[in-house]
Design an enzyme around this catalytic site. Sequence first.
Site, PDB file in Angstrom:
ATOM      1  N   ASN A 221      -4.410   0.172  -2.272  1.00 44.59           N
ATOM      2  CA  ASN A 221      -4.638   1.110  -3.369  1.00 44.59           C
ATOM      3  C   ASN A 221      -4.268   2.538  -2.987  1.00 44.59           C
ATOM      4  OD1 ASN A 221      -5.445  -1.122  -4.703  1.00 44.59           O
ATOM      5  ND2 ASN A 221      -7.508  -0.416  -5.187  1.00 44.59           N
ATOM      6  N   GLU A 222      -4.302   2.829  -1.692  1.00 36.11           N
ATOM      7  CA  GLU A 222      -3.880   4.170  -1.256  1.00 36.11           C
ATOM      8  C   GLU A 222      -2.368   4.343  -1.475  1.00 36.11           C
ATOM      9  OE1 GLU A 222      -6.075   2.189   0.416  1.00 36.11           O
ATOM     10  OE2 GLU A 222      -7.685   3.460  -0.347  1.00 36.11           O
TER      11      GLU A 222
ATOM     12  N   GLU B   5       3.775  -8.280  -9.762  1.00 31.45           N
ATOM     13  CA  GLU B   5       2.516  -8.561  -9.076  1.00 31.45           C
ATOM     14  C   GLU B   5       1.452  -7.519  -9.421  1.00 31.45           C
ATOM     15  OE1 GLU B   5       2.838  -8.617  -4.791  1.00 31.45           O
ATOM     16  OE2 GLU B   5       1.125  -9.958  -4.629  1.00 31.45           O
TER      17      GLU B   5
END
Lengths: 382, 319
Positions: free
Chosen positions: A364-365, A243
């Site tokens: 994204n962190e 993914e």
Amino acid sequence: MDLRETADESAFRLEARTWLEANVPAEPLPSFDTAEGFARHRQWEKKLYDGRWSAVSWPEQYGGRGADYIKWLIFEEEYYRAGAPGRVNQNGIFLLGPTIMEVGTEAQKERFLPTMASSEIVWGQAWSEPNAGSDLAGIKSKALRDGDDWILNGQKIWASRAVWADWCFGIFRTDPEAERHRGLTFILCPLDLPGITVRPIAQLDGDTGFAEIFFDDVRVPVENTLGEVNKGWGVAMATAGFERGVSLRSPARFSEAVNRLVALWKRLGDKSDTALADAVTDVWMQAEGYRLHTYQTVTGMLEGRPIGAEASLNKIFWSEMDVRIHEIALQIIGPEAERMEGPLERWVDGFLFSLSGPIYAGTNEIQRNIIADRVLQLPKGM
Amino acid sequence: MKFSFTDDQRLFAEGLRELLANECPPTLVRDVWENGTGHSPELWAHLSGMGVLSMLAPEADGGMGGSFVDAILLFQELGRAAVPGPVLEHMAVAVPALASTTFGASLIAGDSIATLWVDDSPYVAHAGVADLILRDDHVLESFQSTDAHGMDGGRRLFTVSGGDRTDATPNVAGLDPFDAMALASAAYLIGLSERMIEIAAEYARVREQFGKPIGSFQAVKHLMSDALLKVEFAKAPTYRAAFSASIGADTMVRDISMAKALASEAAYRTSRSTMQVHGGIGYTWEADLQLFMKKSWALMRSYGDANFHRRRVSGFVLA
């Protein structure tokens, strides 16, 4: 290194282009997150399957063409160039499919892959829970063994495509004594079984692209287990790798978007605004950089260097680029960017959708933590 | 379509990395800063002996006969070690441009040293150690050079006057020297960035505050990850630019500009983030990080900065 297409690759490109030009619907289909749109997209997937274009990189026996990843990228370029419909079964074809090929039994491959390629069965993803989002290992939904069945109980959320999908793939706690990443199992489950309640969730754009799924003593046969019992985390991470990595966000999507952005700038952009021209060029370079990076990654995979934690770099890059592309488009569009329906609505829709990118498939962190821990070898901790 | 380096190309780059680990440690870079030469004759001899300096010269002239694809990882490795002196100017421009002239033999052998004077620039880097200077239409020898006090002690700047002229029209595989240097610098900047990240990651693993290594804190992790992201996504465009140059593609100028813009920005971001990770020690003369930062700050502005190259890409993309 030779970045030119081979004759074989060019022939493949031409074949794909010819088929798509003849078959892509002239009018865009309604959103697949509506009942009518979902049905129309399923029909489109069947057409792709009949032309053997629905899963080009899969083996022929499951409905693919056995195409290598380079050809898959070429197909994607042609697909976006043709303005073809979104892929309603992407959870299946691009995520679960490769995972089944990696860890599934022969019987599971025979059973699930052909109906996935044809979208006779469309798949939803059931991983996150109300208290297991970024901290996915905190999963509490349970599967308890009863004879030859699992009994599923619990609640999943942000289950994409689950509103109209036929089946879902989920992760359940099978060993109540085990903690965190241990004791989880990857289970495939029809969504029309007794005890299942699907409650649609309206997204930022108002469509119901995801849902909550409640499991109340749902009985599924143990043969629906993918991979080993209590080893579901590893299976899930393989899926997540696909993914975040190359399969879900092919570079063609962004190349096509920046080409449209450049056209938009030419038509409506203030040419005296050099900062705007710089911004357009910047995202053009990002999309081109992402395309080149992907070709490099894929060549590496073909030469036996599999993608690892670097997939997290891709995920941050494409999701932030996608937001940026749409921010610039809306800046160019000006007052029209406030309208949800109008001649430029596609950019407004695209902007809302782009905002999901930095969140889903692991925020994204979380990706930055993964890069720091696994690529940069920094010490674990928060 | 095949986007990878051959085993030979990779092995040669690894060999160079090994050589530089031994022959160009930060102590050597610091020595040439402090002795005022900005150049190490011993290191130069090693690079010559390995065939690095002559990579882009035709075999018929005694060179290695390599292309920019063969050379690009070498530029990157030179950057990882912050190799001082006019190695890029000599290797990427002077050697291939002058290989078949009377200057060729001694340049290819590394016996004479060349640097480059880009049109319109008031300064010539490395002129103090160069035997000859290549300009847009001539070669200059026996010139006078005056120190202009460059920031990077491994890339000393000079003003140049006088000298004997020999006509020459430098051309590097269809590229003008400025573009060849932009390409080589892009790869060198990527190497510098990789090294700065390595140094800062090592520091973050060992430096403790609040009873833990600072690398365990998310604020530090995210600074480092973002720097790595920019560097990693500058690589493929740089390698593509090398390929475009090697086949003389129509897009080679655009591709080189894209590489130099991305590599310059990646290097600057990396220098800021890695210095920040170091805290106070990052602001000292003593920390080795400065050897790599200052080289980045010099090269990111040389042969076209990010703005110049971005606008050049605009000229192709938005036309």
